[in-house]
Design an enzyme around this catalytic site. Sequence first.
Site, PDB file in Angstrom:
ATOM      1  N   ASN A 157       1.251  -1.173  -0.181  1.00 52.60           N
ATOM      2  CA  ASN A 157      -0.010  -0.127   0.204  1.00 52.60           C
ATOM      3  C   ASN A 157       0.873   1.480   0.187  1.00 52.60           C
ATOM      4  OD1 ASN A 157       1.107  -0.482   2.843  1.00 52.60           O
ATOM      5  ND2 ASN A 157      -0.944   0.132   3.382  1.00 52.60           N
ATOM      6  N   LYS A 180      12.206  -7.384   0.248  1.00 57.53           N
ATOM      7  CA  LYS A 180      11.476  -7.921  -0.335  1.00 57.53           C
ATOM      8  C   LYS A 180       9.872  -7.657  -0.169  1.00 57.53           C
ATOM      9  CE  LYS A 180       8.025 -10.957   0.445  1.00 57.53           C
ATOM     10  NZ  LYS A 180       6.983 -10.269  -0.213  1.00 57.53           N
ATOM     11  N   GLU A 256       5.334  -3.861  12.071  1.00 53.28           N
ATOM     12  CA  GLU A 256       4.420  -2.526  12.027  1.00 53.28           C
ATOM     13  C   GLU A 256       2.880  -3.356  11.602  1.00 53.28           C
ATOM     14  OE1 GLU A 256       6.514   0.418  13.711  1.00 53.28           O
ATOM     15  OE2 GLU A 256       4.201  -0.058  13.012  1.00 53.28           O
TER      16      GLU A 256
HETATM   17  N1  LIG Z   1       1.422  -0.674  11.250  1.00 50.92           N
HETATM   18  C1  LIG Z   1       2.083  -0.095   9.382  1.00 50.92           C
HETATM   19  O1  LIG Z   1       2.508   0.606   9.440  1.00 50.92           O
HETATM   20  C2  LIG Z   1       1.039  -0.643   8.067  1.00 50.92           C
HETATM   21  C3  LIG Z   1       1.788  -0.522   7.445  1.00 50.92           C
HETATM   22  C4  LIG Z   1       0.729  -0.801   5.681  1.00 50.92           C
HETATM   23  C5  LIG Z   1       0.286  -1.766   6.174  1.00 50.92           C
HETATM   24  N2  LIG Z   1       0.171  -2.106   7.282  1.00 50.92           N
HETATM   25  C6  LIG Z   1      -0.571  -3.377   6.960  1.00 50.92           C
HETATM   26  O2  LIG Z   1      -0.442  -4.902   6.158  1.00 50.92           O
HETATM   27  C7  LIG Z   1      -1.742  -5.505   6.540  1.00 50.92           C
HETATM   28  C8  LIG Z   1      -1.881  -5.010   4.189  1.00 50.92           C
HETATM   29  O3  LIG Z   1      -1.296  -5.379   3.794  1.00 50.92           O
HETATM   30  P1  LIG Z   1      -0.296  -6.657   2.810  1.00 50.92           P
HETATM   31  O4  LIG Z   1      -2.053  -7.016   2.507  1.00 50.92           O
HETATM   32  O5  LIG Z   1       0.330  -6.877   2.076  1.00 50.92           O
HETATM   33  O6  LIG Z   1      -0.449  -7.594   4.125  1.00 50.92           O
HETATM   34  P2  LIG Z   1       0.393  -9.289   4.301  1.00 50.92           P
HETATM   35  O7  LIG Z   1       0.346  -9.432   5.441  1.00 50.92           O
HETATM   36  O8  LIG Z   1      -0.307 -10.139   2.590  1.00 50.92           O
HETATM   37  O9  LIG Z   1       1.601  -9.266   3.403  1.00 50.92           O
HETATM   38  C9  LIG Z   1       3.107  -7.847   3.537  1.00 50.92           C
HETATM   39  C10 LIG Z   1       4.215  -8.345   3.185  1.00 50.92           C
HETATM   40  O10 LIG Z   1       4.608  -9.972   3.982  1.00 50.92           O
HETATM   41  C11 LIG Z   1       4.579 -10.831   2.141  1.00 50.92           C
HETATM   42  N3  LIG Z   1       3.814 -11.498   3.005  1.00 50.92           N
HETATM   43  C12 LIG Z   1       3.359 -12.357   2.683  1.00 50.92           C
HETATM   44  N4  LIG Z   1       2.585 -13.718   3.383  1.00 50.92           N
HETATM   45  C13 LIG Z   1       4.431 -13.827   3.784  1.00 50.92           C
HETATM   46  C14 LIG Z   1       4.487 -15.265   4.505  1.00 50.92           C
HETATM   47  N5  LIG Z   1       4.166 -16.530   5.247  1.00 50.92           N
HETATM   48  N6  LIG Z   1       6.140 -15.104   4.785  1.00 50.92           N
HETATM   49  C15 LIG Z   1       6.804 -14.115   5.198  1.00 50.92           C
HETATM   50  N7  LIG Z   1       6.261 -12.824   3.869  1.00 50.92           N
HETATM   51  C16 LIG Z   1       4.685 -12.780   3.684  1.00 50.92           C
HETATM   52  C17 LIG Z   1       4.167 -10.273   1.306  1.00 50.92           C
HETATM   53  O11 LIG Z   1       4.404 -10.963   0.436  1.00 50.92           O
HETATM   54  C18 LIG Z   1       4.169  -8.508   1.673  1.00 50.92           C
HETATM   55  O12 LIG Z   1       5.422  -8.592   0.752  1.00 50.92           O
HETATM   56  C19 LIG Z   1      -3.090  -4.766   6.619  1.00 50.92           C
HETATM   57  O13 LIG Z   1      -3.571  -5.215   8.068  1.00 50.92           O
HETATM   58  C20 LIG Z   1      -2.405  -2.897   7.109  1.00 50.92           C
HETATM   59  O14 LIG Z   1      -3.378  -2.651   8.307  1.00 50.92           O
HETATM   60  C21 LIG Z   1       0.546  -1.929   8.525  1.00 50.92           C
HETATM   61  O1  LIG Z   2      -0.398   1.975   5.745  1.00 49.70           O
HETATM   62  C1  LIG Z   2       0.561   2.185   6.372  1.00 49.70           C
HETATM   63  C2  LIG Z   2       1.403   3.138   5.822  1.00 49.70           C
HETATM   64  O2  LIG Z   2       2.224   3.460   7.787  1.00 49.70           O
HETATM   65  C3  LIG Z   2      -0.002   5.130   6.264  1.00 49.70           C
HETATM   66  S1  LIG Z   2       0.883   6.496   6.753  1.00 49.70           S
HETATM   67  O3  LIG Z   2       0.792   6.947   5.013  1.00 49.70           O
HETATM   68  O4  LIG Z   2       2.377   6.040   7.097  1.00 49.70           O
HETATM   69  O5  LIG Z   2       0.477   6.924   8.042  1.00 49.70           O
END
Ligand SMILES: NC(=O)c1ccc[n+]([C@@H]2O[C@H](COP(=O)([O-])OP(=O)(O)OC[C@H]3O[C@@H](n4cnc5c(N)ncnc54)[C@H](O)[C@@H]3O)[C@@H](O)[C@H]2O)c1
Ligand SMILES: O=C[C@H](O)CS(=O)(=O)O
Length: 491
Positions: A157, A180, A256
């Site tokens: 995202n 990655k 995160e």
């Molecule tokens: N806290 C934060 O700063 C933050 C920021 C952005 C997104 N997010 C969270 O991320 C989620 C959305 O992102 P998403 O759908 O890409 O999440 P996701 O966990 O599906 O994927 C995130 C990353 O992890 C990798 N991944 C997935 N499964 C894995 C595994 N088994 N082993 C190693 N790597 C793996 C993916 O390829 C990707 O690079 C939402 O829950 C959002 O809240 C949190």
């Molecule tokens: O989605 C995750 C990001 O951390 C959002 S932000 O741009 O840092 O607010």
Amino acid sequence: MNLQEPNLLRHSGYVDGSWISADSGATFAVVNPFSNEIITRVANLAEPETERAIAAATLAFQTWKQRTATERSRILRKWFDLLLVHKEDLALLMTVEQGKPIAESRGEVEYGASFVEWFAEEGKRAYGDVIPSPRSDARLLAIKQPIGVVAAITPWNFPIAMITRKVAPALAVGCTVVIKPAEDTPLSALALAYLAEEAGFPRGVINVIPTDRPAEVGHLFTHDPRIRKLSFTGSTATGKKLMAQSAGTLKKLSLELGGNAPFIVFEDADLTEAIAGAMTSKYRNGGQTCVCTNRFYVHDAIYDAFVQKLAKAVQALKVGDGRVADTEIGPLINNAAIDKVDRLVADAIEKGARVVVGGGRSEAGPRCYTPTLLAEVDTTMDLSREEVFGPVAPIFRFTTEAEVIGLANDTPYGLAAYFYGKDHARIWRVAEALEYGMVGINTGLISTAVAPFGGIKESGFGREGSKYGLEDYLVVKYLCWGGINDRTVTP
Ligand SMILES: NC(=O)c1ccc[n+]([C@@H]2O[C@H](COP(=O)([O-])OP(=O)(O)OC[C@H]3O[C@@H](n4cnc5c(N)ncnc54)[C@H](O)[C@@H]3O)[C@@H](O)[C@H]2O)c1
Ligand SMILES: O=C[C@H](O)CS(=O)(=O)O
């Protein structure tokens, strides 16, 4: 795609200073989430290439950590300058592979670059301590040293900012990195690596592993003892898996993870300000940010007025192709994402929610969802507990401060929360009572490189940005220096 610098469109992995194909020759498609067209194909790296990247980062660490913080700072600064010089190309790559409106992509390039700028300087301030000694013959110090090779796993995202938010502090203190990126958005990560190479990072310091086999690469990251730190941004479910996998080699972790942000509007709030903050915190990146408001709680006395005003703003949002200048809401990232939003909205409606605006898919594109506002929602609905990650605003009612604090905290997540109100005493009470890592007070936009970003509970731990973000990539070493007394003098 017309880039001013065509070299920014990369198709290979970046390992040990070389652009490489997969050993198997495999590639995977990168798809435009708006048009569903294949943008290009990228090398599909796997375990052998990842092992070589870890070996390269391990070797490079021995020399990169010996550079002075000033020398590392100068290369980071050059990288920052290059990111801004190529902002338009980086923004176009991001919009094409992630879907966000081009204006937001430009903003993310600047936001991502700001972490490089901030840590180029902060890396010079990895201060230690001289500790007053309890012994006359010894002197005590605590020094800070880079933890070692860092593995970074990042989401789709924010395909630039989630990388620089990790690697900038790591590189600044002398760590080396293996990244990655998400399989949906490898192009931004590879363009970052291209500009890092241009900036002068030595071979092996930065490595990028594009792959659609995340579990395989992640397994190597979590089990290889040469990786001393894993920094992950993504879903809570994946974060838990990685944490469990890392236990065998006791890696230092930054996680995160997911959110479920409440947005509380008290009866004395400035309604115009609250509406502006609501729009920012809900509909940025089409609702696909971890700090997006997931639940609105509005005091009963102003509920109808708030819903009416917010509905007007939501109805005005333009949905469409992120490449079109005035688009405000782009497509969701993939079919699974829009199916999830559909499911959560349908569940809420079935359980009694009132659709004020939207309520279904948009005709603007196959993965576009109409910006939606739901009233009269309650805690029986799945969207009160699940992270919607889409342009849907559910509005709950409340009557007392104690009630809304209880509702806001009733979630396993603890990333971001927001509230609007004027009473100063209540501002302190609510800010302290909310169980979240970050709280926006009379604002819907909190993220900046100079402040500590991160959550508590099942939103993870560790902080990114600010002076705290540096500590995640450092270890403290205690030096006890004995034999200080002058032995030529007889006591
Ligand atoms: N806290 C934060 O700063 C933050 C920021 C952005 C997104 N997010 C969270 O991320 C989620 C959305 O992102 P998403 O759908 O890409 O999440 P996701 O966990 O599906 O994927 C995130 C990353 O992890 C990798 N991944 C997935 N499964 C894995 C595994 N088994 N082993 C190693 N790597 C793996 C993916 O390829 C990707 O690079 C939402 O829950 C959002 O809240 C949190
Ligand atoms: O989605 C995750 C990001 O951390 C959002 S932000 O741009 O840092 O607010």
